[in-house]
Design a protein around this motif. Structure first.
Motif, PDB file in Angstrom:
ATOM      1  N   GLY A 189       0.804  -1.206   0.000  1.00  0.00           N
ATOM      2  CA  GLY A 189       0.000   0.000   0.000  1.00  0.00           C
ATOM      3  C   GLY A 189       0.838   1.257   0.000  1.00  0.00           C
ATOM      4  O   GLY A 189       2.072   1.223   0.008  1.00  0.00           O
ATOM      5  N   LYS A 190       0.159   2.382  -0.026  1.00  0.00           N
ATOM      6  CA  LYS A 190       0.817   3.691  -0.047  1.00  0.00           C
ATOM      7  C   LYS A 190       0.183   4.564   1.035  1.00  0.00           C
ATOM      8  O   LYS A 190      -1.020   4.502   1.271  1.00  0.00           O
ATOM      9  N   GLU A 191       1.030   5.399   1.663  1.00  0.00           N
ATOM     10  CA  GLU A 191       0.532   6.304   2.695  1.00  0.00           C
ATOM     11  C   GLU A 191       1.082   7.702   2.446  1.00  0.00           C
ATOM     12  O   GLU A 191       2.226   7.861   2.007  1.00  0.00           O
ATOM     13  N   THR A 192       0.255   8.707   2.759  1.00  0.00           N
ATOM     14  CA  THR A 192       0.580  10.095   2.404  1.00  0.00           C
ATOM     15  C   THR A 192       0.612  10.979   3.649  1.00  0.00           C
ATOM     16  O   THR A 192      -0.216  10.846   4.549  1.00  0.00           O
ATOM     17  N   LEU A 193       1.606  11.875   3.660  1.00  0.00           N
ATOM     18  CA  LEU A 193       1.663  12.911   4.691  1.00  0.00           C
ATOM     19  C   LEU A 193       1.583  14.277   4.010  1.00  0.00           C
ATOM     20  O   LEU A 193       1.868  14.416   2.813  1.00  0.00           O
ATOM     21  N   VAL A 194       1.197  15.283   4.776  1.00  0.00           N
ATOM     22  CA  VAL A 194       1.096  16.650   4.276  1.00  0.00           C
ATOM     23  C   VAL A 194       2.137  17.502   4.995  1.00  0.00           C
ATOM     24  O   VAL A 194       2.135  17.590   6.228  1.00  0.00           O
ATOM     25  N   ASP A 195       3.031  18.128   4.245  1.00  0.00           N
ATOM     26  CA  ASP A 195       4.098  18.929   4.825  1.00  0.00           C
ATOM     27  C   ASP A 195       3.536  20.126   5.591  1.00  0.00           C
ATOM     28  O   ASP A 195       2.643  20.831   5.098  1.00  0.00           O
ATOM     29  N   ASN A 196       4.075  20.356   6.789  1.00  0.00           N
ATOM     30  CA  ASN A 196       3.709  21.549   7.550  1.00  0.00           C
ATOM     31  C   ASN A 196       4.806  21.817   8.572  1.00  0.00           C
ATOM     32  O   ASN A 196       4.882  21.145   9.602  1.00  0.00           O
ATOM     33  N   HIS A 197       5.653  22.803   8.276  1.00  0.00           N
ATOM     34  CA  HIS A 197       6.794  23.082   9.136  1.00  0.00           C
ATOM     35  C   HIS A 197       6.406  23.722  10.470  1.00  0.00           C
ATOM     36  O   HIS A 197       7.260  23.936  11.337  1.00  0.00           O
ATOM     37  N   SER A 198       5.124  24.007  10.657  1.00  0.00           N
ATOM     38  CA  SER A 198       4.678  24.584  11.927  1.00  0.00           C
ATOM     39  C   SER A 198       4.830  23.603  13.082  1.00  0.00           C
ATOM     40  O   SER A 198       4.878  24.011  14.251  1.00  0.00           O
ATOM     41  N   PHE A 199       4.887  22.316  12.759  1.00  0.00           N
ATOM     42  CA  PHE A 199       4.994  21.294  13.788  1.00  0.00           C
ATOM     43  C   PHE A 199       6.440  20.826  13.902  1.00  0.00           C
ATOM     44  O   PHE A 199       7.070  20.456  12.908  1.00  0.00           O
ATOM     45  N   SER A 200       6.960  20.834  15.119  1.00  0.00           N
ATOM     46  CA  SER A 200       8.332  20.388  15.334  1.00  0.00           C
ATOM     47  C   SER A 200       8.430  18.876  15.183  1.00  0.00           C
ATOM     48  O   SER A 200       7.427  18.158  15.312  1.00  0.00           O
ATOM     49  N   SER A 201       9.631  18.406  14.940  1.00  0.00           N
ATOM     50  CA  SER A 201       9.842  16.963  14.831  1.00  0.00           C
ATOM     51  C   SER A 201       9.498  16.263  16.134  1.00  0.00           C
ATOM     52  O   SER A 201       8.969  15.141  16.139  1.00  0.00           O
ATOM     53  N   GLU A 202       9.786  16.918  17.261  1.00  0.00           N
ATOM     54  CA  GLU A 202       9.475  16.315  18.562  1.00  0.00           C
ATOM     55  C   GLU A 202       7.966  16.153  18.749  1.00  0.00           C
ATOM     56  O   GLU A 202       7.496  15.121  19.242  1.00  0.00           O
ATOM     57  N   ALA A 203       7.210  17.169  18.334  1.00  0.00           N
ATOM     58  CA  ALA A 203       5.751  17.094  18.449  1.00  0.00           C
ATOM     59  C   ALA A 203       5.194  16.008  17.534  1.00  0.00           C
ATOM     60  O   ALA A 203       4.277  15.268  17.916  1.00  0.00           O
ATOM     61  N   LEU A 204       5.750  15.888  16.341  1.00  0.00           N
ATOM     62  CA  LEU A 204       5.282  14.871  15.400  1.00  0.00           C
ATOM     63  C   LEU A 204       5.537  13.466  15.926  1.00  0.00           C
ATOM     64  O   LEU A 204       4.714  12.564  15.760  1.00  0.00           O
ATOM     65  N   SER A 216       3.833  15.935  -4.558  1.00  0.00           N
ATOM     66  CA  SER A 216       2.847  16.726  -5.298  1.00  0.00           C
ATOM     67  C   SER A 216       3.471  17.987  -5.894  1.00  0.00           C
ATOM     68  O   SER A 216       2.777  18.766  -6.541  1.00  0.00           O
ATOM     69  N   LYS A 217       4.772  18.188  -5.636  1.00  0.00           N
ATOM     70  CA  LYS A 217       5.512  19.298  -6.228  1.00  0.00           C
ATOM     71  C   LYS A 217       6.795  18.779  -6.865  1.00  0.00           C
ATOM     72  O   LYS A 217       7.190  17.632  -6.643  1.00  0.00           O
ATOM     73  N   GLU A 218       7.469  19.657  -7.623  1.00  0.00           N
ATOM     74  CA  GLU A 218       8.692  19.255  -8.316  1.00  0.00           C
ATOM     75  C   GLU A 218       9.872  19.080  -7.369  1.00  0.00           C
ATOM     76  O   GLU A 218      10.899  18.522  -7.750  1.00  0.00           O
ATOM     77  N   LYS A 267       8.746  14.595 -11.295  1.00  0.00           N
ATOM     78  CA  LYS A 267       7.461  14.597 -11.986  1.00  0.00           C
ATOM     79  C   LYS A 267       6.379  14.360 -10.941  1.00  0.00           C
ATOM     80  O   LYS A 267       6.455  13.397 -10.165  1.00  0.00           O
ATOM     81  N   VAL A 268       5.443  15.257 -10.899  1.00  0.00           N
ATOM     82  CA  VAL A 268       4.399  15.193  -9.874  1.00  0.00           C
ATOM     83  C   VAL A 268       3.700  13.834  -9.916  1.00  0.00           C
ATOM     84  O   VAL A 268       3.258  13.383 -10.986  1.00  0.00           O
ATOM     85  N   GLY A 269       3.657  13.192  -8.764  1.00  0.00           N
ATOM     86  CA  GLY A 269       2.962  11.911  -8.648  1.00  0.00           C
ATOM     87  C   GLY A 269       3.789  10.698  -9.020  1.00  0.00           C
ATOM     88  O   GLY A 269       3.360   9.568  -8.777  1.00  0.00           O
ATOM     89  N   LYS A 270       4.987  10.904  -9.590  1.00  0.00           N
ATOM     90  CA  LYS A 270       5.828   9.765  -9.971  1.00  0.00           C
ATOM     91  C   LYS A 270       6.649   9.309  -8.767  1.00  0.00           C
ATOM     92  O   LYS A 270       7.178  10.109  -8.011  1.00  0.00           O
ATOM     93  N   PHE A 271       6.783   7.980  -8.623  1.00  0.00           N
ATOM     94  CA  PHE A 271       7.545   7.429  -7.500  1.00  0.00           C
ATOM     95  C   PHE A 271       9.018   7.274  -7.867  1.00  0.00           C
ATOM     96  O   PHE A 271       9.366   6.807  -8.955  1.00  0.00           O
ATOM     97  N   TYR A 272       9.862   7.678  -6.919  1.00  0.00           N
ATOM     98  CA  TYR A 272      11.305   7.584  -7.088  1.00  0.00           C
ATOM     99  C   TYR A 272      11.872   6.812  -5.898  1.00  0.00           C
ATOM    100  O   TYR A 272      11.417   6.966  -4.763  1.00  0.00           O
ATOM    101  N   LEU A 298       3.560  14.250   0.362  1.00  0.00           N
ATOM    102  CA  LEU A 298       4.615  13.258   0.139  1.00  0.00           C
ATOM    103  C   LEU A 298       4.006  11.885   0.364  1.00  0.00           C
ATOM    104  O   LEU A 298       3.514  11.583   1.460  1.00  0.00           O
ATOM    105  N   THR A 299       4.016  11.062  -0.673  1.00  0.00           N
ATOM    106  CA  THR A 299       3.404   9.733  -0.606  1.00  0.00           C
ATOM    107  C   THR A 299       4.497   8.669  -0.621  1.00  0.00           C
ATOM    108  O   THR A 299       5.402   8.698  -1.466  1.00  0.00           O
TER     109      THR A 299
END
Length: 603
Positions: free
Chosen positions: A434-449, A485-487, A533-538, A578-579
């Protein structure tokens, strides 16, 4: 009358003994000698050593400002070895705030305005450049020498932050100590100063930038540099300011880059600064650093000391902290590993704390006693690796045959789904689908995450609860298959231990095992990145920072994947997705005892 004669004889004997004092050794270590310990009798003077380069463009060979502290007995024929430290910091550094650093709130690859430039006001008075090392080594029968690096303090030249002149400058000082270079009483004078009191054997040490310079000097292969003890040294400016193609700041200095460090240390002649800024900072550094792509190039290769180690002959005792997130532990490990492969005498000392922290004085003393005084104390037969175990005192490290622990074997683990909650780490590949996706948000510290039970801003996968301690030793790696979802996208990965420790005395680093960062655009090469390329897996494989840590029973080992790290990376507008393809993603952890030990711990 007899009392007067006795007093006279005692005084005469003491004076005679003081004049004839020599180093004393016991149990393979140089001992404190009373006659060397009276600082009122120390001889302190300064001079300028002529180099073989002209980096300030005035048509004259640059001269380095040097100070000397030596026992009085060296004026009367006693020759002693030298402990030498060099630095760009002795004369002061730039002061200011965030305006001196690069703006990090922008998209990856976007060009932004340069930071505010600063001037350094030189501090200090002749003849003393620094007092470091003196109290430790002069009483034990050494001479201590300091020098300001090029373009700092009263030294000529220009700072280049890892350029060749920063290797050749300490080489010139060592050459002078061996009678191969000229020293002068004044910066522009012609009256020479000879190092008649030196045996010619030199050891170097220092912390951070001051620890980089001993390695820089050693890579020249200069005769007379017998041993070095770098503490938390920056051994590659690419590894300091980039991670696997990603623009990444050193911990505590978000937005710093190599040009910022140049401004920070440039305390030399005011009349030379405009020319130095134009030639070095605004041309060489600006054209080479490539802050837009973060790729490795010839500029960075020229500031990576591992590429210059072939001539090195000095015995190496390396020191570093596993929780040093400024100059990260890979800096020491890569050099220690290479020096060992070259057959050089090597030892490494690691502790569990942050930046700095030299080896215990006993280790340093044995190292310098052997290689500078020539006392056969068998230090070369001591354990290769000394690691301070969790909660132990720094002067009580545990001896190991080597680092990484020779008993460590790679254990590969697979990811089981769980987002936005917590997934699993497993030795079996059956459920890694399967695949799992997160949404970037620098407002949250790594410790909080890492502590969150439920969030769509990170992916977290944990092992079963450990029923026995697990000893990690070495360099974990990750192979990740991901799409953006971005370059361009930040990629941050942490190994953590859970549950998160609570309490007033708990350090954040208690739960962080190790960290890693990468630019997915560099999935094929560090020297060439291409827009995604948006959506392509590397698929990309890269290392975490080296570590040696015992994860206690009752804990779980967790892999956290997220995007922007607000203490280290650029901080683009939140919302990038990021997936991760679970089937194409694995984590490999070096564990003492290998798979069997891990199975036993989770069974």
């Amino acid at each position: 009358m007899k009392k007067i004669i006795i007093i006279f004889l005692v005084a005469f004997t003491f004076q005679f003994n003081a004049q004839d004092a020599k180093p004393v050794f016991k149990d393979g270590e140089a001992q404190i000698v009373e006659a060397f310990s009276d600082k009122t009798k120390w001889i302190r003077h300064d001079l300028w050593v002529e180099t073989t380069f002209d980096t300030d463009g005035d048509g004259k060979m640059d001269r380095m400002h040097v100070d000397v502290t030596r026992p009085a007995q060296t004026e009367n024929g006693l020759k002693l070895p030298v402990v030498y430290e060099s630095s760009p910091y002795y004369a002061g550094v730039a002061s200011g705030g965030k305006e001196l650093f690069w703006n990090v709130k922008h998209e990856l690859g976007e060009k932004v305005a340069e930071p505010t430039r600063s001037n350094v006001q030189r501090r200090g008075k002749r003849p003393i450049i620094s007092n470091s090392q003196i109290k430790t080594w002069v009483p034990r029968g050494y001479i201590v020498v300091h020098s300001s690096s090029p373009g700092t303090g009263l030294s000529d030249g220009a700072p280049t932050v890892g350029g060749d002149n920063e290797s050749l400058a300490p080489k010139a000082v060592i050459d002078w100590l061996n009678g191969r270079a000229k020293g002068y009483k004044e910066r522009t004078g012609t009256e020479e100063v000879k190092a008649f009191w030196a045996t010619g054997k030199v050891g170097m040490t220092g912390t951070s930038y001051n620890g980089t310079i001993p390695l820089a000097a050693a890579t020249t292969g200069v005769e007379g540099l017998e041993a070095i003890i770098p503490v938390a040294p920056n051994t590659s400016y690419y590894h300091y300011y980039r991670s696997n193609g990603l623009v990444r700041s050193p911990g505590g200095y978000l937005g710093e880059d190599i040009d910022v460090l140049y401004d920070f240390i440039h305390s030399g002649k005011e009349e030379n600064r405009a020319r130095n800024n134009k030639v070095v900072r605004d041309t060489e550094l600006a054209n080479g650093m490539d802050r837009a792509s973060g790729d490795y190039n010839d500029f960075w290769a020229g500031r990576d000391y591992i590429n210059d180690m072939k001539p090195m002959k000095a015995a190496l005792l390396m020191s570093h902290g596993f929780n040093d997130w400024n100059v990260m532990p890979e800096h020491s490990y890569r050099i220690y590993k290479k020096a060992s492969e070259m057959g050089l005498p090597t030892q490494v000392y690691y502790h569990q704390n942050g930046h700095g922290g030299p080896p215990p004085i006993k280790m340093m003393n044995r190292w310098f006693t052997k290689y500078l005084h020539g006392i056969d104390n068998g230090v070369e037969n001591d354990a290769k690796a000394w690691i301070v175990r969790e909660n132990d005192k720094r002067n009580e490290p545990t001896a190991y045959d080597n680092y990484p622990n020779p008993a460590a074997q790679n254990v590969t683990m697979f990811l089981n789904s769980g987002a936005p909650k917590i997934g699993g780490l497993s030795l079996e590949n059956n459920n890694a689908k399967g695949k799992e996706t997160l949404v970037d948000n620098h407002s949250f510290s790594s410790e909080a995450l890492a502590q969150a039970e439920h969030t769509n801003h990170r992916l977290l996968y944990v092992s079963p609860i450990l029923k026995e301690d697990v000893h990690i030793s070495g360099v974990p790696t990750i192979t990740i298959k991901a799409a953006s979802s971005k370059e361009a996208v930040n990629l941050s990965v942490y190994l953590v231990s859970l549950p998160w420790n609570k309490g007033r005395r708990v350090k954040i680093t208690d739960n962080i095992i190790t960290r890693g960062w990468a630019d997915l655009q560099n999935y094929k090469s560090l020297t060439e990145s291409k827009p995604l390329k948006v959506g392509k897996f590397y698929e990309m494989t890269f290392d975490f920072q080296p570590d040696d840590q015992i994860i206690k029973k009752g804990q779980q080992i967790g892999l956290m994947i997220f995007s922007s790290d607000n203490n280290y990376t650029l901080l683009p507008e939140p919302g990038t997705e990021l997936t991760v393809d679970l089937e194409g993603t694995t984590i490999t952890i070096p564990i003492v005892g290998g798979v069997d030990a891990f199975k036993k711990a989770i069974d």
